[in-house]
Design a protein around this motif. Sequence first.
Motif, mmCIF file in Angstrom:
data_model
loop_
_atom_site.group_PDB
_atom_site.id
_atom_site.type_symbol
_atom_site.label_atom_id
_atom_site.label_comp_id
_atom_site.label_asym_id
_atom_site.label_seq_id
_atom_site.Cartn_x
_atom_site.Cartn_y
_atom_site.Cartn_z
ATOM 1 N N ASN A 67 -8.732 2.753 -0.150
ATOM 2 C CA ASN A 67 -8.452 3.605 1.012
ATOM 3 C C ASN A 67 -7.139 4.367 0.846
ATOM 4 O O ASN A 67 -6.954 5.411 1.460
ATOM 5 N N ALA A 68 -6.227 3.823 0.029
ATOM 6 C CA ALA A 68 -4.944 4.480 -0.212
ATOM 7 C C ALA A 68 -5.077 5.622 -1.220
ATOM 8 O O ALA A 68 -4.101 6.310 -1.488
ATOM 9 N N GLY A 69 -6.258 5.792 -1.788
ATOM 10 C CA GLY A 69 -6.474 6.903 -2.713
ATOM 11 C C GLY A 69 -6.405 6.534 -4.178
ATOM 12 O O GLY A 69 -6.372 7.407 -5.037
ATOM 13 N N VAL A 70 -6.400 5.265 -4.487
ATOM 14 C CA VAL A 70 -6.375 4.831 -5.885
ATOM 15 C C VAL A 70 -7.809 4.891 -6.417
ATOM 16 O O VAL A 70 -8.701 4.239 -5.883
ATOM 17 N N ASN A 71 -8.018 5.698 -7.448
ATOM 18 C CA ASN A 71 -9.356 5.857 -8.005
ATOM 19 C C ASN A 71 -9.644 4.856 -9.116
ATOM 20 O O ASN A 71 -10.789 4.506 -9.347
ATOM 21 N N ILE A 94 0.841 -1.202 0.000
ATOM 22 C CA ILE A 94 0.000 0.000 0.000
ATOM 23 C C ILE A 94 0.872 1.247 0.000
ATOM 24 O O ILE A 94 0.574 2.227 -0.682
ATOM 25 N N GLY A 95 1.976 1.217 0.736
ATOM 26 C CA GLY A 95 2.895 2.369 0.728
ATOM 27 C C GLY A 95 3.482 2.613 -0.645
ATOM 28 O O GLY A 95 3.575 3.751 -1.100
ATOM 29 N N ALA A 96 3.890 1.550 -1.342
ATOM 30 C CA ALA A 96 4.452 1.696 -2.691
ATOM 31 C C ALA A 96 3.409 2.214 -3.667
ATOM 32 O O ALA A 96 3.702 3.062 -4.522
ATOM 33 N N VAL A 97 2.189 1.734 -3.537
ATOM 34 C CA VAL A 97 1.121 2.204 -4.426
ATOM 35 C C VAL A 97 0.793 3.668 -4.124
ATOM 36 O O VAL A 97 0.576 4.463 -5.043
ATOM 37 N N GLN A 98 0.771 4.038 -2.849
ATOM 38 C CA GLN A 98 0.504 5.436 -2.484
ATOM 39 C C GLN A 98 1.568 6.365 -3.052
ATOM 40 O O GLN A 98 1.253 7.467 -3.512
ATOM 41 N N ASP A 99 2.829 5.950 -3.022
ATOM 42 C CA ASP A 99 3.900 6.768 -3.591
ATOM 43 C C ASP A 99 3.675 6.976 -5.090
ATOM 44 O O ASP A 99 3.843 8.091 -5.603
ATOM 45 N N PRO A 105 -1.658 11.028 -10.014
ATOM 46 C CA PRO A 105 -2.982 10.783 -9.425
ATOM 47 C C PRO A 105 -3.904 9.914 -10.287
ATOM 48 O O PRO A 105 -4.793 9.257 -9.774
ATOM 49 N N GLY A 106 -3.701 9.847 -11.579
ATOM 50 C CA GLY A 106 -4.543 9.040 -12.450
ATOM 51 C C GLY A 106 -4.007 7.638 -12.682
ATOM 52 O O GLY A 106 -4.461 6.950 -13.588
ATOM 53 N N GLN A 107 -3.043 7.234 -11.881
ATOM 54 C CA GLN A 107 -2.390 5.932 -12.061
ATOM 55 C C GLN A 107 -3.393 4.793 -11.881
ATOM 56 O O GLN A 107 -3.964 4.624 -10.820
ATOM 57 N N PRO A 108 -3.618 3.977 -12.929
ATOM 58 C CA PRO A 108 -4.507 2.828 -12.757
ATOM 59 C C PRO A 108 -3.766 1.647 -12.130
ATOM 60 O O PRO A 108 -2.570 1.475 -12.326
#
Length: 137
Positions: free
Chosen positions: A120-124, A83-88, A94-97
């Motif tokens: 929850n990590a902010g991935v849309n 989750i930390g790596a994905v959040q980075d 911000p549009g990273q799928p």
Amino acid sequence: MRQRRLMNQINVVPYIDVMLVLLVIFMVTAPMIQSGSVNLPSVDKVPAPPTDAMIVTVKPQGELTLSQTSQAQPKSYNRRDLIGAVQDAVSANPGQPVVIAADKEVKYELVMDVLNDLRNAGVNKVGLQTQIGKASR
């Protein structure tokens, strides 16, 4: 001759007998009821994931790997570090799928937990990778 007295109480014994018979019937028939099955839909044509999507792979033993791109080598992570790596990556773009590729032997609960953590990590943009073709039953 003596007159009979009227009874002013309700006789509940027949009601109890009926209730016990119904209880026995339900106890006998309840194990015979079959639970419903869920027939998941199969897909014939699925659009390919975007080429720049990050791919989170969930393996049958619960191991999680992350590929930054479809050509990159996957790295193993525990859930928190993943989750930390994905959040980075999402904070930089911000549009990273992100695509979740889970083995079909993985418990559904684990896949949903990873999906929930990513959201929850902010991935849309989170998707699930599927295999093209008819689903086996």
